[in-house]
Design a protein around this motif. Structure first.
Motif, PDB file in Angstrom:
ATOM      1  N   LEU A 158       0.811  -1.220   0.000  1.00  0.00           N
ATOM      2  CA  LEU A 158       0.000   0.000   0.000  1.00  0.00           C
ATOM      3  C   LEU A 158       0.843   1.268   0.000  1.00  0.00           C
ATOM      4  CD1 LEU A 158      -2.670  -1.126   2.615  1.00  0.00           C
ATOM      5  CD2 LEU A 158      -2.715  -1.401   0.122  1.00  0.00           C
ATOM      6  N   ASP A 159       2.056   1.162   0.509  1.00  0.00           N
ATOM      7  CA  ASP A 159       2.940   2.327   0.578  1.00  0.00           C
ATOM      8  C   ASP A 159       4.330   1.815   0.941  1.00  0.00           C
ATOM      9  OD1 ASP A 159       3.829   4.907   0.482  1.00  0.00           O
ATOM     10  OD2 ASP A 159       2.768   5.599   2.281  1.00  0.00           O
ATOM     11  N   GLY A 160       5.318   2.696   0.837  1.00  0.00           N
ATOM     12  CA  GLY A 160       6.649   2.272   1.224  1.00  0.00           C
ATOM     13  C   GLY A 160       7.714   3.225   0.726  1.00  0.00           C
ATOM     14  N   THR A 161       8.923   3.028   1.238  1.00  0.00           N
ATOM     15  CA  THR A 161      10.066   3.864   0.870  1.00  0.00           C
ATOM     16  C   THR A 161      11.284   2.990   0.635  1.00  0.00           C
ATOM     17  OG1 THR A 161      10.744   4.126   3.179  1.00  0.00           O
ATOM     18  CG2 THR A 161       9.224   5.781   2.288  1.00  0.00           C
ATOM     19  N   GLY A 163       9.566   7.085  -2.530  1.00  0.00           N
ATOM     20  CA  GLY A 163       8.412   6.563  -1.806  1.00  0.00           C
ATOM     21  C   GLY A 163       7.274   6.127  -2.686  1.00  0.00           C
ATOM     22  N   LYS A 164       6.071   6.116  -2.063  1.00  0.00           N
ATOM     23  CA  LYS A 164       4.830   5.718  -2.717  1.00  0.00           C
ATOM     24  C   LYS A 164       4.969   4.361  -3.398  1.00  0.00           C
ATOM     25  CE  LYS A 164       3.061  10.404  -3.382  1.00  0.00           C
ATOM     26  NZ  LYS A 164       2.512  11.385  -4.336  1.00  0.00           N
ATOM     27  N   THR A 173       4.490   0.590  -4.588  1.00  0.00           N
ATOM     28  CA  THR A 173       3.395  -0.307  -4.956  1.00  0.00           C
ATOM     29  C   THR A 173       3.999  -1.669  -5.284  1.00  0.00           C
ATOM     30  OG1 THR A 173       3.517   0.374  -7.273  1.00  0.00           O
ATOM     31  CG2 THR A 173       1.933   1.529  -5.867  1.00  0.00           C
ATOM     32  N   TYR A 228       8.977   2.057  -6.859  1.00  0.00           N
ATOM     33  CA  TYR A 228       8.993   3.299  -6.093  1.00  0.00           C
ATOM     34  C   TYR A 228       8.961   4.501  -7.039  1.00  0.00           C
ATOM     35  CZ  TYR A 228      10.932  -0.138  -2.838  1.00  0.00           C
ATOM     36  OH  TYR A 228      11.151  -1.247  -2.081  1.00  0.00           O
ATOM     37  N   PRO A 272      -3.003  -0.696   6.045  1.00  0.00           N
ATOM     38  CA  PRO A 272      -3.211   0.757   5.977  1.00  0.00           C
ATOM     39  C   PRO A 272      -2.857   1.484   7.275  1.00  0.00           C
ATOM     40  CG  PRO A 272      -5.312  -0.418   6.007  1.00  0.00           C
ATOM     41  CD  PRO A 272      -4.259  -1.434   5.789  1.00  0.00           C
TER      42      PRO A 272
END
Length: 474
Positions: free
Chosen positions: A257-260, A298-299, A301, A315, A409
């Motif tokens: 859902l998200d990450g860096t 980031g962001k 998927t 990313y 989330p």
């Protein structure tokens, strides 16, 4: 035969499987029922995918420093991390008597290079692909519609239903997965006489193309020909019918859902960019940020499949290195963007776009809805060594990789001001740590050599080379 008029959908694409392959998919009960040749039915292929990279050297040329182009997919085609393309939605038939397959696949892949204004001198697309196979001769064909621009006249020519590649099925053994798909992997392919003009004369007939991998699912026939509906107790359909409606890619994997990700590329290179010789700078865009000791992208998927021990993540963000400015032009011009990773059973690869740049090992686990991989030692790949002009050897140590990925989330990820974990990623005068893959202009000319040489301690050699070039120019 070429056509300039609008084309219509032809017979299926990229699909041809040996008899044994489909028999393995449909089961021995089907084989027994269809033993008499006159009674052998044509089994419908209800799903499938043809995976093909066309030709690796062609892809590299298109997106490389000469072509400076792009590759795009549409109409159901997929683009994979390893540079291959997936033509999806397989439909067709399997001739149970002759053991031959014809299957069509959706998708369009477009190659564009050498941009002039708003137009591309090289503009080629492959679509409406189908594969046919002849089990008796162990041969097959890749047939497609190819649209190709003549680079000398600028005219676009449509090669409709062209036999683009010849397949050699000798020694290709079918494999079956637990979803009911039968696979033929890495089928050797060569360019045909008819297909060579579609490539604009880039390659001669007989040139090796990328191998084709085919997976198809065939549905067994109703054992009662008088029945208007499938018999629920039929032994052959009972094993294949429930999975025939299942998607080719199951929904079991958890979504990212998200990450860096934080990565410094190589500290000596960052030192050189910010140093007194290159006198360079770094530009950030697309969401890339300075994390205080490098760059953060980031962001994220992607997906994580614990059953297959497979993690993929992409990313957002771009980092642009510039150095050696002369009259507003930078001889060193290097861009990191479209960073993505793939970890399979503990072995990971960091990609710059579709090019494998670094390898690492990682034990993937989920805790509190987060996958955290910290300070993973990374080594340069053979492709990465080529990207850096050969001045870094394959296997050279790169800065460690740190990534955090949220599957929940409500998961907590490192904040924007957090720094990367581990050693060897210090910034300071050496500049930032890069968290991205390399796509875009690679190091060019003597400036490229200089960047790598000075990063390795060869400043004197680089300066001598520059003086020799200046003398030769005068």
């Amino acid at each position: 035969m070429s056509h300039t008029t609008a084309r219509r959908r032809r017979t299926p694409v990229l699909a041809a499987l040996a008899a044994a392959a489909v028999l393995a998919a449909t089961g021995t009960a089907v084989l027994t029922a269809a033993t008499p040749a006159e009674a052998a039915p044509n089994l419908p292929i209800t799903n499938g995918e043809a995976t093909w990279g066309v030709k690796e050297s062609f892809r590299t040329y298109v997106v490389g420093p000469i072509g400076k182009g792009r590759i795009t997919v549409a109409d159901g085609a997929r683009s994979y991390d390893n540079g291959l393309f997936g033509f999806t939605g397989g439909k067709g038939t399997y001739d149970l008597g002759a053991h031959n397959i014809t299957a069509s696949f959706d998708g369009k892949v477009t190659f564009q290079a050498h941009k002039a204004g708003d137009a591309w001198s090289l503009d080629m697309s492959i679509s409406q692909v189908r594969v046919t196979t002849d089990n008796a001769t162990k041969t097959g064909k890749v047939i497609a519609d190819v649209s190709s621009k003549d680079m000398s006249t600028g005219q676009t020519v449509l090669y409709d239903d062209v036999e683009l590649a010849a397949l050699n099925l000798t020694g290709i053994a079918p494999e079956q997965d637990n979803l009911g798909y039968t696979w033929l992997k890495n089928i050797p392919a060569t360019l045909t006489e008819a297909g060579a003009p579609a490539f604009g004369g880039f390659y001669n007939a007989g040139s090796a193309l990328d191998p084709v991998t085919l997976k198809v699912k065939a549905t067994a026939p109703d054992p009662d020909p008088t029945s208007s509906s499938p018999a629920p107790s039929s032994p052959a359909p009972s094993s294949t019918a429930p999975s025939s409606s299942a998607p080719a890619d199951p929904d079991a994997p958890a979504k990212i859902l998200d990450g860096t990700i934080d990565w410094g590329v190589k500290k000596s290179f960052r030192d050189y960019i910010a140093g007194p010789i290159a006198k360079g700078k770094v530009e950030l865009s697309g969401g890339a940020t300075d994390n205080g000791d490098g760059f953060r992208f980031g962001k994220a998927t992607g997906t994580y499949d614990p059953a297959k021990k497979l993690l993929t993540a992409a990313y957002q963000g771009t980092v642009h290195f510039l150095g050696h400015e002369t009259d507003g032009h930078h001889e060193l011009d290097l861009t990191f963007t479209d960073l993505n990773i793939k970890v399979t059973a503990g072995k990971g690869v960091l990609y710059t776009g579709k090019t494998p740049l670094a390898t690492f090992t990682a034990e993937v686990a989920v805790k509190d809805g987060v996958i955290a991989l910290n300070a993973l030692p990374a080594k340069l790949t053979a492709e990465g060594a080529v990207f850096f002009g050969g001045f870094y050897q394959e296997g050279a140590e790169l800065d460690p990789i740190t990534t955090a990925l949220a599957l929940d989330p409500d998961a907590n990820l490192p904040g924007p001001g957090a720094t990367t974990t581990g050693t060897g990623t210090g910034g300071g005068a050496g500049g930032p740590s890069v968290s991205l893959p390399l796509t875009g202009s690679p190091l060019v000319g003597i400036a490229a050599a200089g960047a790598a040489l000075i990063a390795a301690g060869g400043a004197a050699l680089f300066l001598a080379a520059r003086r020799r070039r200046a003398t030769a120019a005068s």
